[in-house]
Design a protein around this motif. Structure first.
Motif: not given
Length: 139
Positions: A37-39, A97-105, A120-124
């Protein structure tokens, strides 16, 4: 519980990415299911042209330390990050790939290597993977 390992790849440092991939490939070779899980800074290594760009975590010495370590690894016959990543995928490993990290960065899907990413997914999704795992690591 499933024979499964889940590794959070938080760091983008070269040596830590090597650790995640070597452990992941070892677990796959032992018959385990493995998800990486890449974040945050780890996600940066999934960018096109980004796999080999991470610094060395210790003793970087303005890039000289990384050069020396890479030279020693080549002399010892250690596979490149690209080769380890390809082996991981061929052995059935999953790259998340953490999609929240994509949004943040500010990272867009077209910035990333779609050939490596399974989802592409989230913490859940990560939590479901971890909850079913006998081994969980944070690198």
């Amino acid at each position: 519980m499933a024979n499964k390992a889940t590794i959070v790849v938080h760091s983008g440092d070269m040596d830590k990415l090597y650790s995640a991939l070597i452990i992941g490939n070892g677990a796959l070779a032992m018959g385990m299911d493995v998800s990486l899980y890449f974040t945050f800074w780890g996600l940066q290594r999934l960018k096109k042209g980004g796999l080999e760009k991470g610094p060395l975590s210790k003793m970087n010495m303005l890039g000289l330390g990384k050069w020396m370590v890479k030279r020693k690894m080549k002399e010892a016959g250690v596979a490149s990050l690209e080769k380890l990543m390809q082996d991981f995928k061929e052995l059935g490993g999953r790259i998340l790939a953490c999609d929240m990290t994509m949004d943040i960065m500010g990272v867009k899907r077209e910035d990333l290597r779609d050939d490596l990413i399974s989802d592409y997914c989230g913490v859940g999704t990560y939590m479901n993977e971890a909850r079913e795992s006998t081994v969980t690591l944070f690198i």
